[in-house]
Design an enzyme around this catalytic site. Structure first.
Site, PDB file in Angstrom:
ATOM      1  N   HIS A 101     -33.228 -42.058  68.281  1.00  0.00           N
ATOM      2  CA  HIS A 101     -33.754 -40.792  68.778  1.00  0.00           C
ATOM      3  C   HIS A 101     -32.788 -39.669  68.476  1.00  0.00           C
ATOM      4  O   HIS A 101     -31.577 -39.861  68.441  1.00  0.00           O
ATOM      5  CB  HIS A 101     -34.036 -40.862  70.285  1.00  0.00           C
ATOM      6  CG  HIS A 101     -32.872 -41.318  71.097  1.00  0.00           C
ATOM      7  ND1 HIS A 101     -32.516 -42.647  71.188  1.00  0.00           N
ATOM      8  CD2 HIS A 101     -31.970 -40.631  71.835  1.00  0.00           C
ATOM      9  CE1 HIS A 101     -31.448 -42.758  71.975  1.00  0.00           C
ATOM     10  NE2 HIS A 101     -31.097 -41.555  72.367  1.00  0.00           N
ATOM     11  N   HIS A 103     -31.553 -35.827  69.569  1.00  0.00           N
ATOM     12  CA  HIS A 103     -31.533 -34.847  70.664  1.00  0.00           C
ATOM     13  C   HIS A 103     -31.545 -33.439  70.062  1.00  0.00           C
ATOM     14  O   HIS A 103     -30.692 -33.124  69.225  1.00  0.00           O
ATOM     15  CB  HIS A 103     -30.248 -34.969  71.492  1.00  0.00           C
ATOM     16  CG  HIS A 103     -30.050 -36.282  72.182  1.00  0.00           C
ATOM     17  ND1 HIS A 103     -30.259 -36.460  73.529  1.00  0.00           N
ATOM     18  CD2 HIS A 103     -29.643 -37.491  71.717  1.00  0.00           C
ATOM     19  CE1 HIS A 103     -29.979 -37.718  73.863  1.00  0.00           C
ATOM     20  NE2 HIS A 103     -29.601 -38.363  72.785  1.00  0.00           N
TER      21      HIS A 103
END
Ligand code: 5GP
Length: 113
Positions: A101, A103
């Site tokens: 992922h 950010h």
């Protein structure tokens, strides 16, 4: 439950997490515990554990995540004031969820390292 199912459930809309953007390749949603006024997570819809699992075949996914993050930054109108993109990898990098992922942080002046 700090496992990959957290993000899989969000992608598959099995939670109440608000999805900001989703297409056939990626899903973007607000971080549950924001570290800045704007804190969005961008994840690939296909499972990739972390950066160590990027290879020639799936490199396009990472490029696309980055591309869409920049687009989202523009949509959120934080592109002129500025923003930061972070990808944590494994224990020392501070990766808590074993599902790749990115950010996207902004909306305020971020502290330097
Ligand atoms: P990491 O430390 O692995 O790079 O980042 C994991 C991020 O996922 C953290 O910023 C954390 O706040 C966020 N997070 C953990 N659980 C959930 C959840 O259930 N929903 C959402 N939207 N974010 C979560």
């Amino acid at each position: 439950m700090m496992n990959k199912k957290i993000f899989q459930n969000i992608i598959n809309k099995k939670t109440h997490s608000k999805i900001i953007f989703q297409d056939e390749k990626i899903t973007a949603f607000h971080d549950i515990s924001p570290k800045a006024r704007i804190h969005i997570l961008i994840v690939p819809n296909i499972f990739i554990k972390n950066l160590n699992h990027i290879n020639k075949k799936n490199l396009n996914v990472l490029t696309y995540m980055l591309h869409m993050s920049i687009k989202i930054a523009k949509k959120e109108k934080i592109h002129k004031s500025g923003y930061r993109i972070i990808i944590n990898c494994n224990k020392n990098g501070g990766q808590k969820i074993p599902y790749l992922h990115l950010h996207l942080l902004g909306g305020e002046k971020l502290k330097n390292f």
